[in-house]
Structure formats: structure tokens, C-alpha cells
Scaffold this active site. Sequence first.
Site, PDB file in Angstrom:
ATOM      1  N   GLU A 152      13.933   5.859  12.125  1.00 20.81           N
ATOM      2  CA  GLU A 152      13.483   7.095  11.983  1.00 20.81           C
ATOM      3  C   GLU A 152      13.438   7.932  13.170  1.00 20.81           C
ATOM      4  OE1 GLU A 152       9.704   7.754   9.249  1.00 20.81           O
ATOM      5  OE2 GLU A 152      10.359   5.908   8.426  1.00 20.81           O
TER       6      GLU A 152
ATOM      7  N   GLU B 250       5.480   1.142   9.717  1.00 23.38           N
ATOM      8  CA  GLU B 250       4.463   1.794  10.446  1.00 23.38           C
ATOM      9  C   GLU B 250       2.885   1.291  10.176  1.00 23.38           C
ATOM     10  OE1 GLU B 250       4.788   5.815  10.824  1.00 23.38           O
ATOM     11  OE2 GLU B 250       6.779   5.890  11.480  1.00 23.38           O
TER      12      GLU B 250
HETATM   13  C1  BGP Z   1       7.057   8.321   9.028  1.00 28.25           C
HETATM   14  C2  BGP Z   1       6.800   7.763   7.882  1.00 28.25           C
HETATM   15  C3  BGP Z   1       7.896   8.351   6.926  1.00 28.25           C
HETATM   16  C4  BGP Z   1       7.958   9.988   6.887  1.00 28.25           C
HETATM   17  C5  BGP Z   1       7.847  10.553   8.252  1.00 28.25           C
HETATM   18  C6  BGP Z   1       7.724  11.924   8.596  1.00 28.25           C
HETATM   19  O1  BGP Z   1       5.692   7.980   9.791  1.00 28.25           O
HETATM   20  O2  BGP Z   1       7.352   6.345   8.129  1.00 28.25           O
HETATM   21  O3  BGP Z   1       7.593   8.026   5.430  1.00 28.25           O
HETATM   22  O4  BGP Z   1       7.352  10.559   6.152  1.00 28.25           O
HETATM   23  O5  BGP Z   1       6.886   9.809   9.091  1.00 28.25           O
HETATM   24  O6  BGP Z   1       6.448  12.404   8.405  1.00 28.25           O
HETATM   25  P1  BGP Z   1       6.049  13.374   7.523  1.00 28.25           P
HETATM   26  O7  BGP Z   1       6.918  13.456   6.233  1.00 28.25           O
HETATM   27  O8  BGP Z   1       4.497  13.638   7.206  1.00 28.25           O
HETATM   28  O9  BGP Z   1       6.501  14.754   8.250  1.00 28.25           O
END
Ligand code: BGP
Length: 484
Positions: free
Chosen positions: A376, A167
Site C-alpha cells: 500500500e 496492519e
Molecule cells: C491502510 C489500510 C487500508 C486503507 C488505507 C488508507 O491502513 O490497510 O485498508 O484504508 O490505510 O486509509 P484511509 O482509507 O483511512 O485513508
Amino acid sequence: MEYKDNPIFPARFMWGASSASWQVEGAVNEDGRTPSVIDLNTKTKEGYADNSVTADHYHHYREDVELMKKAGFTSYRFSIAWSRIYPDDSGVPNQLGIAFYNNLINSLVKSGIEPIVTLYHYDMPVWVDEKYGGWYDRGIIDAFDQYVRTCFKEYGDRVKYWLSINEQNMQICYGKWLGVCKNEDTWEEDQWKVNNIMNVCHAKAVIACHELVPGGQIGPVPGYVPIYPETCKPADQIAAQNAEEMTEKVWTDFYAHQEYNGFIKAYWREHNINPDIRPEDLDAFAKAKIDFFALNCYRSNTAREAKPDEKAEDYLLNKSGKKGELSFPVVPGMYALTKNSYVETTDWDWEIDPIAMRYMLRYVWDHYQLPMMITENGLGAHEDVSEDGKVHDPERIKFLRDQIFQVGRAIQDGCEVIGYNPWSFTDLLSTGNGMSKRYGLVFINTTDKDVRDLRRIPKDSYYWYSNLIKSNGQDWGVQADGKI
Ligand code: BGP
């Protein structure tokens, strides 16, 4: 298009789940690992656990891989912590750190699970940050190159799928929040210099992977939030395109075409921004041909026109986990994000929008014609163990079912999708919201305030997902509304 039949997933589709080192491992001071910037960042988030224990995967990885194997996983996406491999600037890699990932990779391979490895997922070693001022100084290019080359040499005989930087677009767009920005006053221009340095690091990783890993493939990992226009007013359509350019397309175009697109060059001209692109950078970009796109997609956004004289507003993220706290950004003259009244939201106000998954896959496929894998996608929720000792997460089952079905629809539409790895395998530390926001298929018995016994409890979604993947996407289980 509507289809008469349910989707068919390709043979050898990579079904698994996802994690990142600092969010899942814990053991931050063990076996020679030194602190990373994100360790310090997690300590500043009041009310949330930091990452010193989290899911303690470092000590439980065998048990975790065993659970993946039982579920029928054919892939697992995780990241390597740079500060375990190079804890300091001596240039000597840490054998204990190397051994940890060797053990993890060997366990996966022995279990028939394809490792998909992210080289950088937000966890810059503090020594790199101190020596080079984070991503601001071009000195980091060689340090990163040394680190990724070590990873390719150590693990490239078994790891064939590599991901460069997680990201990067989010790290630039939300640089203040993710700790990449060092000076808010100059960030408007700095972000493009930092971004260019990250692009050089990405490009050199692509080149090194192809040089050092026999049969190795590598791709970037944009965080993707498809953006719809709020109405069919033509200016809203342009606003949605502006938002898509400034948060995603500038990056995806760059990765696929290996050069900056016309939109961002015009933006730099218009705003007198010099991103400090050097001739040697262009040489590296020209050689860095990616093999696929890894895509992180949780939600969609909606944009409306924002007049040049509107007041600028920052994103205000939801910290409480109670709906209604988030407020959207306004970028005068470009776009404003707004609420989409057609979709439900999570307790953290993230849009729940399975159609966005199909839209994104079609969009990326139409633009770039490169294979895609989902690295993800998932539902963050408040959860705990029930009186029967189990963890019931029907909302996650519904979320995953709807999302995976749309991945299948995109495949029916003609997109080449090679894997699905939702966030996350076990519960782990959320970037924004600590342990209170759980994403896992497997519950970890710990909370923000109390490290309980760290027991692994497969949730209902684990068993549902296991049936789906063992049938290669045919057994959808029972659904209340009778669909699918
Ligand atoms: C993405 C990241 C992850 C993860 C996910 C969920 O942007 O790559 O590392 O954290 O988001 O986000 P959050 O944990 O803030 O809900």
C-alpha cells in the site's frame, strides 16, 4: 548517495495495485456472506457511505481484471472476506464464497497477473466476534486456523504469495478507532494479550502456508510510518526511537526474529503488564519463519521528547478533508508526534514524503535482510469527473512518480524489493473517510450519498502508470520541474 542514472527495476518485478475485500466488493449479503464487524463499523461513520455497495467489485471483477490487464499489471493484491468462506460456526465452508475467489484468481492468472492475497484485512465475521469476543479469546486461534487452511487448500495451487494479517500494529495502536478494543478502561493491558493472540494466528498461518502451499511464500503486512526526530536534540532522537518501537518495531522485530524484543519486555515489566504468553505460543513462533515483508507506507511522522508530566493526548484524525484538522498524540514520558514543516500534506493532513519510502526500505532491509514488497502507498484526494468526461489527477501522478522513484533509489542502495502495489486499483471505501477520499487509478462513479452508475473511468494516473510499468520503470513521463 546520489546516482548518475535513473533506477533499474529487476526483471519480473511485480507491478500492480491493491485493495481489500470489504472496501471494494460490496454485495455484503450475497451468495451466503454474513456480516463482518467492519460492516457494522462503517455504518457508524456519519456522512459516509457504508460498505454495502462501494465499488461493487463483486459484480464487476471481470471488467476490473480486464482493466488491470490492459494497464500491463503483473500483480494484484486483494483480500479474502472470512465471512464469505465461513459464514457461520458450522465448520462447513460456503461453496459460493469459495467460487467467487476462484473466479477472480482464475481471471487474474489467465491475464498473467500474480495474485497476492491477504488473509485478514479488518473484516472479522460477526459470528466469530460474538462467539470469541473478537481477538480477546484464544478460541479464535483455531477458528482462524481453520479458515486460513481452507484458503491455502482451495487456492494454493495458483496463489503463491500470501499475506497474514493487515496492519496488526495499527489494529493495536489504534484499537479503539478500528474496533478491536472492547473495553477502553482495560485496553492498556488487554492490547498486549490481544496482540499475542494475533501473533499466534499469524504464526499458525505461516506454518500452514508452508505445509499446504507448494512453493508458497508468506509475510506480514505492517503499516509503516517512518519517524524522524523533530530536532537533533538527543532526547528527540530517543523519543523518535520510542515512537518507532511502540508503533512499528515491536511488530517487525517479532515477525522477523520470531520472539518479542527486549524493549517491549521491559515495557511490560515497567507497567506490570502480563500479556499471557503461553509455552505453546513460543513453539508456534519458533516455527513461523516468514519469507518477506509486505509494507504499507503512505506518510512519515515526526517526534519530539514528551516529559512524564505532560498531558496525554489522543490522535484526532481529520474527518472533513480540509487541511489543518488533525492533531497529534502525546504519550507522556515516551514521545509526542508533531508537524513536520519540511513536507507538504494531503487534504487529510497526511504527510507527502517520498524520501520516507526510501528510508523505510533501507531501514527494514538493514534490520532484517528479507525481500520486501510495497502493498500500500497512495494519495487520498477529492475527485470527480470533469466536463470532458475524464478524471484528471495530476497530484496522484506526481505522488506516485516521486514515491516509485524512491523505491527505485532504495533498490540502487542495495535493498531487495520485489513488487509495488499502490493503494488502490479502483476508488473504494476509505477506512476513515468513506468514498469522499479517493485513492484509485480507476474512478468509480459513485459518491457517499448517491450510488450513481458505478461506471469505471480510468484516470490520467492509470495511463501514466501503465506506461511506466510496461517499460519496467523506465518511462517516467514528463515532469513539470524537469527532474527524473
Ligand atoms: C491502510 C489500510 C487500508 C486503507 C488505507 C488508507 O491502513 O490497510 O485498508 O484504508 O490505510 O486509509 P484511509 O482509507 O483511512 O485513508
